[in-house]
Every structure is written in structure tokens, then in C-alpha cells.
Scaffold this motif. Structure first.
Motif, PDB file in Angstrom:
ATOM      1  N   ARG A 101      46.874  47.068  60.917  1.00 32.20           N
ATOM      2  CA  ARG A 101      46.906  45.847  60.077  1.00 32.20           C
ATOM      3  C   ARG A 101      48.221  45.247  60.433  1.00 32.20           C
ATOM      4  NH1 ARG A 101      46.240  47.899  54.782  1.00 32.20           N
ATOM      5  NH2 ARG A 101      47.927  49.256  55.104  1.00 32.20           N
ATOM      6  N   VAL A 102      47.775  43.765  60.594  1.00 29.14           N
ATOM      7  CA  VAL A 102      48.868  42.973  61.058  1.00 29.14           C
ATOM      8  C   VAL A 102      48.992  42.301  59.437  1.00 29.14           C
ATOM      9  CG1 VAL A 102      49.989  40.932  63.065  1.00 29.14           C
ATOM     10  CG2 VAL A 102      49.258  42.921  63.651  1.00 29.14           C
ATOM     11  N   PRO A 103      49.638  41.852  58.704  1.00 29.72           N
ATOM     12  CA  PRO A 103      51.091  42.468  59.283  1.00 29.72           C
ATOM     13  C   PRO A 103      51.851  43.889  58.331  1.00 29.72           C
ATOM     14  CG  PRO A 103      51.192  40.760  57.673  1.00 29.72           C
ATOM     15  CD  PRO A 103      49.939  40.867  57.916  1.00 29.72           C
TER      16      PRO A 103
ATOM     17  N   SER B  18      54.767  44.427  62.055  1.00 30.69           N
ATOM     18  CA  SER B  18      55.283  42.469  62.307  1.00 30.69           C
ATOM     19  C   SER B  18      55.310  42.558  63.642  1.00 30.69           C
ATOM     20  CB  SER B  18      56.307  42.974  61.035  1.00 30.69           C
ATOM     21  OG  SER B  18      56.293  42.348  60.160  1.00 30.69           O
ATOM     22  N   VAL B  19      55.004  40.953  63.929  1.00 32.55           N
ATOM     23  CA  VAL B  19      54.642  40.535  65.316  1.00 32.55           C
ATOM     24  C   VAL B  19      55.150  38.714  65.235  1.00 32.55           C
ATOM     25  CG1 VAL B  19      53.419  40.293  67.007  1.00 32.55           C
ATOM     26  CG2 VAL B  19      52.661  41.487  65.889  1.00 32.55           C
ATOM     27  N   THR B  20      56.237  39.150  66.032  1.00 34.26           N
ATOM     28  CA  THR B  20      56.661  37.611  66.278  1.00 34.26           C
ATOM     29  C   THR B  20      56.418  36.843  67.941  1.00 34.26           C
ATOM     30  OG1 THR B  20      58.867  37.678  67.356  1.00 34.26           O
ATOM     31  CG2 THR B  20      58.888  38.211  64.862  1.00 34.26           C
TER      32      THR B  20
ATOM     33  N   SER C 257      52.387  36.540  59.995  1.00 29.50           N
ATOM     34  CA  SER C 257      52.408  37.977  61.523  1.00 29.50           C
ATOM     35  C   SER C 257      53.369  38.877  60.725  1.00 29.50           C
ATOM     36  CB  SER C 257      52.249  37.419  62.523  1.00 29.50           C
ATOM     37  OG  SER C 257      53.597  36.693  62.657  1.00 29.50           O
ATOM     38  N   THR C 258      53.935  39.273  60.171  1.00 31.24           N
ATOM     39  CA  THR C 258      55.361  39.492  59.739  1.00 31.24           C
ATOM     40  C   THR C 258      55.758  39.407  57.868  1.00 31.24           C
ATOM     41  OG1 THR C 258      56.518  36.845  59.900  1.00 31.24           O
ATOM     42  CG2 THR C 258      56.529  38.472  61.755  1.00 31.24           C
ATOM     43  N   ALA C 259      56.509  40.254  57.908  1.00 29.33           N
ATOM     44  CA  ALA C 259      55.737  41.131  56.190  1.00 29.33           C
ATOM     45  C   ALA C 259      57.125  42.234  56.362  1.00 29.33           C
ATOM     46  CB  ALA C 259      54.452  41.136  55.361  1.00 29.33           C
ATOM     47  N   PRO C 260      57.622  42.280  54.908  1.00 31.34           N
ATOM     48  CA  PRO C 260      58.608  43.322  54.736  1.00 31.34           C
ATOM     49  C   PRO C 260      58.131  45.157  55.141  1.00 31.34           C
ATOM     50  CG  PRO C 260      58.649  41.732  52.886  1.00 31.34           C
ATOM     51  CD  PRO C 260      57.543  41.414  53.905  1.00 31.34           C
TER      52      PRO C 260
END
Length: 348
Positions: free
Chosen positions: A278-280, A284-286, A344-347
Motif C-alpha cells: 500500500r502507498v503510502p 512512500s513515493v515521490t 503518496s508519502t507518509a511517515p
């Protein structure tokens, strides 16, 4: 009565008929060579091109340049992507403001590996068609192609060049190094430490700058990227998916990925989905570019925004200045990038 002073003689302009007579061929054959047509034998083409150089021939369109009569050739290297669409929007807007025209074409399609038309024929064909300047986006031109454009007085501006065989070639880009660093620093601030890189062509200048920004951020955090987690291929979705499968299928998968462009990042996200990640939450993806696809992704993509439309506008205005004989203060223009944080990004 005094005699009027004699006017200085001007050199007679070389015509196609002049070249045809020297080569012993028809004017139509010479015209085909000038226009880049391929239905001419290699021997005849070589002879005509040699005579064109000897006679210093340049098409009339290369000699008459006015601000309101410019037609700029905008060439896309590869597929017509969302990236190229955003750039061409800016080119067309700026052209409308300057009362100039734009012709959009492909430098090479996705199946071709190189330009098949000889450089001189290619350049003379553009000049004969009335072009007064050329813009290439993410193109890989050889020195021969650059010299050929110069020989017919066609100014060239390259946007996000893959390579620049001549330092004096005018280019427009963004702060790629800063962008790569800001994306990586964002992930580091989220607590990620095992951060992978998936980028474009290894020799691409913009890709190298973004990769160096990624490495600089990692090193500043006291981290050394895992060699197997630094991958480069091309700026396409399929490459991101393929390399994403390689990265994420093993037990030592990274917790975050910096993508060299939005298409790559979306490919990595699809690889994660296919593997049940699962994203994020799990990854995490940039990305990089902030094309319209970034905001439409699920989840929306955190990415580094390049001012693509403004890059197109600057390129168009620059090539018109060059066509008018204006001297530029710099051969390279860099516009600022900006990190856009989405879902799409998280801790970690």
C-alpha cells in the motif's frame, strides 16, 4: 557634371539553379536534397551537399527574419507525453504573444533509436520549409546536427537536454539538483532511511543532476545509499514498473522511492500495488515534474514541480531573440523547482 559614385557590388546570391548546374543534375534534385527528401541516391546527395557548402548556400528563409514572421519548429524526442504537452502549452502561449507560429513534430518516435536523415539534409529541410528557429525538448542531438543547424543560421534551444555535445548550445531547464535533494529531504524528514532511487537514462544531464541531489541529501544525513537500490533506465512508466518490481519483490525492499520523473514514480506505485503493498502505508513515493497525471494518481503523487509551461515560454522567447540577432547573456537558464506534498508519502 560629376559622375555619381559607383555603388559597391554585392555578391550574387547562390540559387538552386547554380548548384544544379555545378552538380550536373536538375533543380528538382537539388531541391529534394535541400528539403531533406530521401528519394535521392547517396552519391548525388553527397555531391549536392558538398556544393551547397562550397557555395555557402542558405535558403532565403534563413536570411529574412522579422519579429512577426517567425515559424519555430518544436521537436519532441520520443512519445508525446504529458510532460511534453505542458511544455508545448507554454511554447504556444508565448508564440501567440509574439505573433509567431509553431510547428510541432517528432525528433524521433518511440521505436527509432536515431535520426535517419543526414544532419545537413535535415537542417536544410527545416530552413527551406521557412523555419526561423528550432526548439527540442529532452532531445539527444549530435554535434553534427548542431553544426548543421548553425550552417543554415537556424538558432537552437534545447529544453531539459539529455546531452549537450557543445557547451555553447542554448538550453532551458530547472534546478534539478535542488529538486532531487528536496524530494529526498522530505522523505528523510518523514523518518525514512532506506530510500531508493529510480531514474532515467544514466547519461542524461537532468537525470544526473537529480541523482546527485538525492545522493547529497542522503550523505548529509549520514546515510550511504544501497547500491542495488540506485537504478536508472528511461523516463517512462514501464521502466518504473519494471524496476519497481525488482526493488520491492525482495525481503530487503526500501521504505521509500525517489522517482526521476512522474511517469517513473507512477510505474513504481503500480509495481507496489501488484505486489500487495500500500502507498503510502507500506511505501512512500515521490516524482519529478508535476504533470497533470501527478494530481490524478491514486493516491495523488508527491512530486517536485518543474515550471514546465514557463520553461516552454522562456524557450520560445529565447529562440526568437536569437533569430533576431540578439546576443544572450547566458547559454543556460534554470528556473526554480518546488516540492508539492500530496498523498503518496507518509511517515515511516
Amino acid at each position: 557634371m560629376e559622375n555619381a559614385p559607383a555603388r559597391p557590388r554585392t555578391r550574387d546570391r547562390t540559387t538552386l539553379a547554380t548548384i544544379a548546374a555545378s552538380a550536373g543534375v536538375s533543380v528538382a534534385t537539388v531541391s529534394k536534397v535541400v528539403n531533406g527528401r530521401e528519394d535521392v541516391s547517396p552519391e548525388t546527395r553527397a555531391l549536392v551537399e558538398e556544393l551547397l557548402v562550397q557555395h555557402d548556400y542558405s535558403p532565403p528563409s534563413a536570411r529574412r527574419v522579422t519579429a512577426a514572421s517567425c515559424t519555430v519548429e518544436f521537436l519532441i524526442d520520443g512519445d508525446f507525453s504529458s510532460y511534453a504537452t505542458a511544455v508545448v502549452d507554454g511554447v504556444v502561449e508565448a508564440a501567440g504573444e509574439a505573433d509567431a507560429s509553431v510547428v510541432v513534430g517528432l525528433l524521433r518516435d518511440g521505436r527509432s533509436q536515431r535520426l535517419t536523415t543526414p544532419p545537413r539534409s535535415w537542417a536544410r529541410g527545416l530552413a527551406a520549409a521557412g523555419r526561423t528557429g528550432v526548439i527540442v525538448v529532452t532531445g539527444e542531438l549530435t554535434g553534427a546536427h548542431i553544426d548543421a543547424l548553425a550552417s543554415v543560421n537556424l538558432p537552437l534551444v534545447v529544453i531539459d537536454p539529455l546531452n549537450l555535445p557543445r557547451r555553447e548550445v542554448t538550453s532551458v531547464g530547472s534546478t534539478n539538483f535542488t529538486g532531487g535533494m528536496s524530494a529526498t529531504n522530505h522523505l528523510l524528514a518523514q523518518g525514512h532511511r532506506d530510500i531508493a532511487w529510480v531514474g532515467g537514462p544514466p547519461g542524461s544531464q537532468c537525470n544526473q543532476a537529480r541523482l546527485h541531489g538525492y545522493r547529497a541529501a542522503m550523505e548529509s544525513a549520514g546515510l550511504t545509499p544501497v547500491a542495488e537500490h540506485v537504478l536508472n533506465d528511461n523516463f517512462q512508466y514501464d521502466a518504473g514498473r519494471r524496476l519497481g518490481m525488482r526493488l520491492l519483490a525482495g525481503p530487503d525492499r526500501p521504505t521509500a522511492v525517489v522517482g526521476g520523473c512522474d511517469s517513473i514514480a507512477l510505474g513504481v506505485m503500480e509495481a507496489a500495488r501488484a505486489l500487495g503493498l500500500r502507498v503510502p502505508d507500506d511505501l512512500s513515493v515521490t516524482g519529478f515534474d508535476d504533470t497533470e497525471l501527478a494530481a490524478m494518481a491514486a493516491p495523488p503523487l508527491t512530486t517536485v514541480r518543474q515550471p514546465l509551461r514557463e520553461m516552454g515560454r522562456v524557450a520560445l522567447r529565447t529562440v526568437l531573440r536569437m533569430a533576431g540577432g540578439e546576443q544572450l547573456d547566458s547559454h543556460h537558464v534554470e528556473l526554480a523547482t518546488e516540492l508539492v506534498v500530496r498523498g503518496s508519502t507518509a511517515p515511516r
